[in-house]
Design a protein around this motif. Structure first.
Motif, PDB file in Angstrom:
ATOM      1  N   SER A 135      -4.450  68.685  -1.012  1.00 49.13           N
ATOM      2  CA  SER A 135      -4.478  67.418  -1.743  1.00 49.13           C
ATOM      3  C   SER A 135      -3.174  66.643  -1.581  1.00 49.13           C
ATOM      4  N   ASP A 136      -3.258  65.336  -1.815  1.00 50.53           N
ATOM      5  CA  ASP A 136      -2.091  64.468  -1.675  1.00 50.53           C
ATOM      6  C   ASP A 136      -1.018  64.765  -2.707  1.00 50.53           C
ATOM      7  N   MET A 137      -1.443  65.092  -3.924  1.00 48.86           N
ATOM      8  CA  MET A 137      -0.500  65.309  -5.010  1.00 48.86           C
ATOM      9  C   MET A 137      -0.917  66.512  -5.844  1.00 48.86           C
ATOM     10  N   ILE A 138       0.058  67.084  -6.521  1.00 48.57           N
ATOM     11  CA  ILE A 138      -0.193  68.179  -7.455  1.00 48.57           C
ATOM     12  C   ILE A 138       0.513  67.825  -8.759  1.00 48.57           C
ATOM     13  N   TYR A 139      -0.181  68.047  -9.854  1.00 47.33           N
ATOM     14  CA  TYR A 139       0.397  67.797 -11.178  1.00 47.33           C
ATOM     15  C   TYR A 139       0.320  69.074 -11.994  1.00 47.33           C
ATOM     16  N   GLN A 140       1.458  69.495 -12.500  1.00 50.70           N
ATOM     17  CA  GLN A 140       1.521  70.644 -13.402  1.00 50.70           C
ATOM     18  C   GLN A 140       1.550  70.100 -14.823  1.00 50.70           C
ATOM     19  N   ALA A 141       0.426  70.174 -15.507  1.00 43.99           N
ATOM     20  CA  ALA A 141       0.286  69.609 -16.851  1.00 43.99           C
ATOM     21  C   ALA A 141       1.036  70.462 -17.868  1.00 43.99           C
ATOM     22  N   PRO A 142       1.436  69.855 -18.993  1.00 46.40           N
ATOM     23  CA  PRO A 142       2.160  70.593 -20.031  1.00 46.40           C
ATOM     24  C   PRO A 142       1.403  71.803 -20.568  1.00 46.40           C
ATOM     25  N   ASN A 143       0.079  71.786 -20.501  1.00 45.20           N
ATOM     26  CA  ASN A 143      -0.712  72.921 -20.989  1.00 45.20           C
ATOM     27  C   ASN A 143      -0.797  74.052 -19.959  1.00 45.20           C
ATOM     28  N   GLY A 144      -0.108  73.894 -18.826  1.00 46.69           N
ATOM     29  CA  GLY A 144      -0.094  74.919 -17.794  1.00 46.69           C
ATOM     30  C   GLY A 144      -1.157  74.751 -16.728  1.00 46.69           C
ATOM     31  N   GLN A 145      -2.060  73.810 -16.920  1.00 47.29           N
ATOM     32  CA  GLN A 145      -3.118  73.587 -15.938  1.00 47.29           C
ATOM     33  C   GLN A 145      -2.557  72.871 -14.713  1.00 47.29           C
ATOM     34  N   THR A 146      -3.014  73.288 -13.548  1.00 42.44           N
ATOM     35  CA  THR A 146      -2.630  72.634 -12.301  1.00 42.44           C
ATOM     36  C   THR A 146      -3.753  71.722 -11.853  1.00 42.44           C
ATOM     37  N   LEU A 147      -3.402  70.470 -11.595  1.00 41.91           N
ATOM     38  CA  LEU A 147      -4.377  69.490 -11.119  1.00 41.91           C
ATOM     39  C   LEU A 147      -4.038  69.145  -9.678  1.00 41.91           C
ATOM     40  N   TYR A 148      -5.011  69.264  -8.810  1.00 40.93           N
ATOM     41  CA  TYR A 148      -4.874  68.830  -7.426  1.00 40.93           C
ATOM     42  C   TYR A 148      -5.508  67.448  -7.346  1.00 40.93           C
ATOM     43  N   ILE A 149      -4.752  66.489  -6.843  1.00 42.39           N
ATOM     44  CA  ILE A 149      -5.193  65.094  -6.853  1.00 42.39           C
ATOM     45  C   ILE A 149      -5.245  64.574  -5.422  1.00 42.39           C
ATOM     46  N   GLU A 150      -6.419  64.153  -5.011  1.00 36.66           N
ATOM     47  CA  GLU A 150      -6.613  63.535  -3.695  1.00 36.66           C
ATOM     48  C   GLU A 150      -6.831  62.047  -3.908  1.00 36.66           C
ATOM     49  N   LEU A 151      -6.064  61.231  -3.220  1.00 34.37           N
ATOM     50  CA  LEU A 151      -6.162  59.783  -3.350  1.00 34.37           C
ATOM     51  C   LEU A 151      -7.011  59.223  -2.215  1.00 34.37           C
ATOM     52  N   LYS A 152      -7.956  58.383  -2.571  1.00 35.26           N
ATOM     53  CA  LYS A 152      -8.857  57.780  -1.594  1.00 35.26           C
ATOM     54  C   LYS A 152      -9.074  56.305  -1.929  1.00 35.26           C
ATOM     55  N   THR A 153      -9.368  55.532  -0.913  1.00 35.32           N
ATOM     56  CA  THR A 153      -9.780  54.156  -1.125  1.00 35.32           C
ATOM     57  C   THR A 153     -11.156  54.181  -1.781  1.00 35.32           C
TER      58      THR A 153
END
Length: 114
Positions: A56-74
């Protein structure tokens, strides 16, 4: 006319700009994954360093410990075969994967996990 890749870059920069303004205390929790290569030599080096297709383009480590993989698309962009494989593997492991197509969708996603 801008290319899809350029539009995705603009979207990513807008998302990061909003995040950095809104969440000044946690900038290190959102980061990009460098999956671009400018030459075959750089691609070979990055592969040896662990670069993987479809990540994925980005990764976010949320305060609750969850990891979000974020893919950006048009708005009309589609996941590649490699991106679908990555999505399927990380979600099978319990991670959260999201395709984001505009800044408001990104804002909603981040706020939902804060």
């Amino acid at each position: 006319m801008a290319t899809k890749r350029y539009d995705e870059v603009k979207l990513q920069m807008a998302c990061v700009r909003w995040f950095d303004f809104e969440y000044t205390s946690q900038p290190e929790c959102l980061f990009m994954v460098n999956n671009e290569n400018s030459s075959a030599q750089e691609a070979a080096r990055n592969k040896k360093m662990g670069l993987r297709r479809g990540v994925s383009d980005m990764i976010y480590q949320a305060p609750n410990g969850q990891t979000l993989y974020i893919e950006l698309k048009t708005p009309t962009g589609r996941l590649s075969k490699w991106q679908k494989t990555f999505r399927d593997k990380v979600t099978a492991h319990g991670a959260s994967y999201h395709v984001v197509r505009d800044v408001q969708e990104f804002i909603n996603l981040i706020r939902e996990h804060n």
